[in-house]
Design an enzyme around this catalytic site. Structure first.
Site, PDB file in Angstrom:
ATOM      1  CB  ALA A   1      -0.930  -0.006   1.210  1.00  0.00           C
TER       2      ALA A   1
ATOM      3  N   PRO B   1      -5.357   8.677  -1.285  1.00  0.00           N
ATOM      4  CG  PRO B   1      -7.334   8.748  -0.060  1.00  0.00           C
ATOM      5  CD  PRO B   1      -5.917   8.271   0.012  1.00  0.00           C
ATOM      6  N   GLY B   2      -4.585  11.312  -1.984  1.00  0.00           N
ATOM      7  CA  GLY B   2      -3.907  12.496  -2.535  1.00  0.00           C
ATOM      8  C   GLY B   2      -2.497  12.224  -3.032  1.00  0.00           C
TER       9      GLY B   2
ATOM     10  N   GLY C   1      -0.652   9.580  -5.720  1.00  0.00           N
ATOM     11  CA  GLY C   1      -0.565   8.434  -6.625  1.00  0.00           C
ATOM     12  C   GLY C   1       0.780   8.460  -7.314  1.00  0.00           C
TER      13      GLY C   1
ATOM     14  CG  LEU D   1     -15.076  -8.421 -32.191  1.00  0.00           C
ATOM     15  CD1 LEU D   1     -13.595  -8.632 -32.493  1.00  0.00           C
ATOM     16  CD2 LEU D   1     -15.349  -8.762 -30.740  1.00  0.00           C
TER      17      LEU D   1
ATOM     18  CD  GLU E   1       4.386  -2.361  -9.856  1.00  0.00           C
ATOM     19  OE1 GLU E   1       5.601  -2.103 -10.031  1.00  0.00           O
ATOM     20  OE2 GLU E   1       3.975  -3.436  -9.455  1.00  0.00           O
TER      21      GLU E   1
HETATM   22  C1  FAD Z   1      -6.280  -1.457 -10.993  1.00  0.00           C
HETATM   23  C2  FAD Z   1      -5.350  -0.681 -10.085  1.00  0.00           C
HETATM   24  C3  FAD Z   1      -4.580  -1.385  -9.144  1.00  0.00           C
HETATM   25  C4  FAD Z   1      -3.716  -0.708  -8.282  1.00  0.00           C
HETATM   26  N1  FAD Z   1      -3.009  -1.418  -7.329  1.00  0.00           N
HETATM   27  C5  FAD Z   1      -2.269  -0.739  -6.422  1.00  0.00           C
HETATM   28  C6  FAD Z   1      -1.626  -1.436  -5.340  1.00  0.00           C
HETATM   29  O1  FAD Z   1      -1.708  -2.670  -5.219  1.00  0.00           O
HETATM   30  N2  FAD Z   1      -0.933  -0.714  -4.417  1.00  0.00           N
HETATM   31  C7  FAD Z   1      -0.832   0.660  -4.510  1.00  0.00           C
HETATM   32  O2  FAD Z   1      -0.188   1.266  -3.653  1.00  0.00           O
HETATM   33  N3  FAD Z   1      -1.426   1.344  -5.526  1.00  0.00           N
HETATM   34  C8  FAD Z   1      -2.149   0.688  -6.465  1.00  0.00           C
HETATM   35  N4  FAD Z   1      -2.784   1.367  -7.478  1.00  0.00           N
HETATM   36  C9  FAD Z   1      -2.670   2.818  -7.538  1.00  0.00           C
HETATM   37  C10 FAD Z   1      -1.797   3.285  -8.675  1.00  0.00           C
HETATM   38  O3  FAD Z   1      -0.437   3.037  -8.361  1.00  0.00           O
HETATM   39  C11 FAD Z   1      -2.089   4.771  -8.913  1.00  0.00           C
HETATM   40  O4  FAD Z   1      -3.401   4.856  -9.438  1.00  0.00           O
HETATM   41  C12 FAD Z   1      -1.086   5.395  -9.847  1.00  0.00           C
HETATM   42  O5  FAD Z   1       0.138   5.575  -9.188  1.00  0.00           O
HETATM   43  C13 FAD Z   1      -1.576   6.754 -10.380  1.00  0.00           C
HETATM   44  O6  FAD Z   1      -1.944   7.568  -9.330  1.00  0.00           O
HETATM   45  P1  FAD Z   1      -3.347   8.348  -9.343  1.00  0.00           P
HETATM   46  O7  FAD Z   1      -4.400   7.387  -9.741  1.00  0.00           O
HETATM   47  O8  FAD Z   1      -3.478   9.070  -8.057  1.00  0.00           O
HETATM   48  O9  FAD Z   1      -3.224   9.400 -10.532  1.00  0.00           O
HETATM   49  P2  FAD Z   1      -2.458  10.795 -10.520  1.00  0.00           P
HETATM   50  O10 FAD Z   1      -1.085  10.640  -9.982  1.00  0.00           O
HETATM   51  O11 FAD Z   1      -3.331  11.806  -9.867  1.00  0.00           O
HETATM   52  O12 FAD Z   1      -2.337  11.085 -12.070  1.00  0.00           O
HETATM   53  C14 FAD Z   1      -3.485  11.476 -12.860  1.00  0.00           C
HETATM   54  C15 FAD Z   1      -2.990  11.685 -14.291  1.00  0.00           C
HETATM   55  O13 FAD Z   1      -1.998  12.740 -14.324  1.00  0.00           O
HETATM   56  C16 FAD Z   1      -0.771  12.268 -14.879  1.00  0.00           C
HETATM   57  N5  FAD Z   1       0.342  12.880 -14.174  1.00  0.00           N
HETATM   58  C17 FAD Z   1       0.581  12.837 -12.838  1.00  0.00           C
HETATM   59  N6  FAD Z   1       1.728  13.522 -12.547  1.00  0.00           N
HETATM   60  C18 FAD Z   1       2.220  13.978 -13.736  1.00  0.00           C
HETATM   61  C19 FAD Z   1       3.365  14.735 -14.103  1.00  0.00           C
HETATM   62  N7  FAD Z   1       4.250  15.141 -13.183  1.00  0.00           N
HETATM   63  N8  FAD Z   1       3.541  15.016 -15.415  1.00  0.00           N
HETATM   64  C20 FAD Z   1       2.673  14.583 -16.368  1.00  0.00           C
HETATM   65  N9  FAD Z   1       1.546  13.857 -16.071  1.00  0.00           N
HETATM   66  C21 FAD Z   1       1.335  13.579 -14.779  1.00  0.00           C
HETATM   67  C22 FAD Z   1      -0.793  10.770 -14.670  1.00  0.00           C
HETATM   68  O14 FAD Z   1      -0.011  10.102 -15.640  1.00  0.00           O
HETATM   69  C23 FAD Z   1      -2.289  10.443 -14.858  1.00  0.00           C
HETATM   70  O15 FAD Z   1      -2.588  10.344 -16.214  1.00  0.00           O
HETATM   71  C24 FAD Z   1      -3.629   0.710  -8.362  1.00  0.00           C
HETATM   72  C25 FAD Z   1      -4.387   1.409  -9.323  1.00  0.00           C
HETATM   73  C26 FAD Z   1      -5.241   0.733 -10.169  1.00  0.00           C
HETATM   74  C27 FAD Z   1      -6.047   1.520 -11.190  1.00  0.00           C
END
Ligand code: FAD
Length: 392
Positions: free
Chosen positions: A131, A135-136, A138, A345, A370
Site C-alpha cells: 500500500a 487519495p492524494g 498516486g 468486431l 506502478e
Molecule cells: C487497478 C489498479 C490497481 C492498483 N493497485 C495498487 C496497489 O496494489 N498498491 C498501490 O499502492 N497502488 C495501487 N494502485 C494505484 C496506482 O499506483 C495509482 O493509481 C497510480 O500511481 C496513479 O496515481 P493516481 O491514480 O493518483 O493518478 P495521478 O497521480 O493523480 O495522475 C493522474 C494523471 O496525471 C498524470 N500525471 C501525474 N503527474 C504527472 C506529471 N508530473 N507530469 C505529467 N503527467 C502527470 C498521470 O499520468 C495520470 O494520467 C492501483 C491502481 C489501479 C487503477
C-alpha cells in the site's frame, strides 16, 4: 541476450496454459459479469496451493531465487502467459504479491523469514499486499501523508491508503508512511502491518471498470502500533533514504512483469480478433489485415523490451531505463490492440458481452499501475538529459 527456456519453465508455462484455459479465463469472465472479486475462500485458490502455486520467489537463501530457472525472465514470461488468460484472476492468486519486492529489497533475513517464509510451502492460501497509493498521492509518491510517529518500541501509523491489491485478505501489508512530511522522500519508511493490528481497518473494495476478479482495496490506519521489528531497512539514520529508494528499486524489478502482463492481454485481443475475422470472412480485408499486423508488431516489440529489462535484472545490472521503457510501451501497445480489436468486431463489440470488450476495459489499468506511462516518460527523459533519476 539468452532467451532460451529451460525445461522447468517450459513445463510451468504449459501448466499455466492448461489452468488458464480451464479455469482462469472462465473465472475472469464470471467475475466481470458479476462485478465482484473472487472471494478469498473460493475453492480455486485451494487448488492453486495444492498445485504448488502462490509461493514466494524467495528460496530462503540470500535474495530472490526459486523462480524456476531464469529468475526475473521466468517471472516475466509466466506473467505474460497468466495475463493472456485473465490478468484479474492472475492478481487474485494467493502469494506475497507486490509486497514481496520491497521485502526482498529492504527486509532483513529475519523479516524475510517471518513474512515470506509462510509463502515458501503454504498449506492454505495466503496473501501479501503493498500500500503506497493514497487519495492524494498516486504518481507523486513523495506526497504521501500517512504519518509514522515514533513511540516506545516502534511506531504509530495514521493515514488512508487506496487501491491496494488483495489488502483485506492479506496476512500483512507493506505500508509506506512518512516520519515527517517536510522531509519529502527522506522521511519515507516502509512498515509491515500485520492483519488484525489494532487500528488497521475500514477495508473497502473499490469499484473498477475492469480487472474485477481481484480486489483493489482502500483502508485506514488509526493509532496503529507497528513494532520496530516490522520496520523495513532498520531504524538507524543511515537507512534514512532507504524507504523511498527501496520502493523505486522494487518497482524496477516488478515493472517488466506488469508490462509483460499487458503484452499477454494484447495477445489475447489479437487471437480473439483473428478468430472473429476468420469466422466472419474478414481475413482478406486489407483494413483488417493492417490492424492485425499492427497489433502483432507492437506486441512483439514490447515483449522484447520486457525480456531485456528482466535479463538485466537477472544479471543484477542497472535496468531502470529498460524497465521504464517496457512499462511505457507495452501497455500502450496493448491498449492500441484493444482499440483495434473493438474496431474489427464493430457493433458486436459494442454489445458489451465479448472478451475483446472486457479486455478493452481491463487493459487501461496497465498504463496506470506502478507508474503511469507519463511518469515513465518523465523518468526516461530525465535520464536522457542527465538529471537525477527520481521524478519530481
Ligand atoms: C487497478 C489498479 C490497481 C492498483 N493497485 C495498487 C496497489 O496494489 N498498491 C498501490 O499502492 N497502488 C495501487 N494502485 C494505484 C496506482 O499506483 C495509482 O493509481 C497510480 O500511481 C496513479 O496515481 P493516481 O491514480 O493518483 O493518478 P495521478 O497521480 O493523480 O495522475 C493522474 C494523471 O496525471 C498524470 N500525471 C501525474 N503527474 C504527472 C506529471 N508530473 N507530469 C505529467 N503527467 C502527470 C498521470 O499520468 C495520470 O494520467 C492501483 C491502481 C489501479 C487503477
Amino acid at each position: 541476450m539468452d532467451l532460451s527456456l529451460d525445461d522447468r519453465l517450459r513445463q510451468r508455462l504449459l501448466r499455466v496454459r492448461e489452468l488458464g484455459r480451464s479455469e482462469m479465463r472462465p473465472l475472469g469472465l464470471e467475475a466481470d459479469r458479476l462485478g465482484r472479486p473472487l472471494p478469498a475462500d473460493h475453492p480455486f485458490f485451494e487448488r492453486l496451493v495444492a498445485l504448488g502455486l502462490g509461493r514466494t520467489r524467495w528460496s530462503g537463501e540470500g535474495e530472490a531465487g526459486g523462480a524456476g530457472g531464469g529468475g526475473t525472465r521466468a517471472v516475466v514470461q509466466l506473467a505474460e502467459e497468466m495475463a493472456y488468460w485473465d490478468r484479474g484472476v492472475a492478481v487474485a492468486f494467493p502469494g506475497p504479491g507486490l509486497g514481496e519486492a520491497p521485502l526482498l529489497a529492504l527486509g532483513s533475513e529475519e523479516q524475510r523469514e517471518r513474512f515470506l517464509g509462510p509463502f515458501r510451502s503454504p498449506d492454505r492460501p495466503h496473501w501479501g499486499a503493498l500500500a503506497m497509493t493514497e487519495p492524494g498521492a498516486g504518481s507523486d509518491v513523495a506526497a504521501i501523508r500517512s504519518r509514522a510517529r515514533r513511540v516506545d518500541g516502534g511506531f504509530v501509523l495514521d493515514g488512508e491508503k487506496s487501491f491496494a491489491a488483495n489488502a483485506s485478505r492479506a496476512d500483512w501489508i507493506v505500508v509506506f508512511a512518512t516520519v515527517d512530511p517536510a522531509l519529502g522522500r527522506e522521511g519515507h519508511r516502509a512498515f509491515v502491518v500485520e492483519r488484525g493490528s489494532p487500528g488497521l481497518g475500514n477495508f473497502h473494495v473499490e469499484h473498477k471498470m475492469g480487472l474485477k476478479a481481484y480486489e483493489s482495496t482502500s483502508f485506514t490506519l488509526r493509532d496503529c502500533f507497528v513494532p520496530d521489528s516490522n520496520l523495513l531497512a532498520g531504524n538507524d539514520p543511515s537507512a534514512r533514504r532507504s524507504g523511498f529508494s527501496g520502493a523505486l528499486r522494487s518497482f524496477n524489478s516488478t515493472r517488466p512483469a506488469i508490462a509483460a502482463m499487458a503484452v499477454g492481454m494484447g495477445r489475447a485481443v489479437l487471437d480473439e480478433s483473428v478468430a472473429f475475422a476468420r469466422a466472419h470472412g474478414l481475413l482478406r480485408s486489407i483494413r483488417v489485415q493492417d490492424r492485425l499486423e499492427r497489433m502483432r508488431r507492437k506486441l512483439r516489440a514490447s515483449r522484447w523490451l520486457c525480456l531485456r529489462a528482466a535479463w538485466l535484472a537477472d544479471l543484477r545490472r542497472e535496468n531502470q531505463l529498460e524497465a521504464s521503457m517496457a512499462k511505457a510501451i507495452a501497455p500502450a501497445a496493448a491498449l492500441d490492440a484493444a482499440v483495434a480489436g473493438m474496431e474489427i468486431l464493430g457493433e458486436v463489440a459494442g454489445r458489451g458481452d465479448t472478451l475483446v470488450e472486457k479486455l478493452f476495459r481491463d487493459v487501461k489499468a496497465m498504463d496506470i499501475v506502478e507508474g503511469t506511462g507519463e511518469i515513465q516518460r518523465i523518468v526516461m527523459a530525465r535520464r536522457l538529459v542527465g538529471l537525477p533519476r527520481d521524478t519530481g
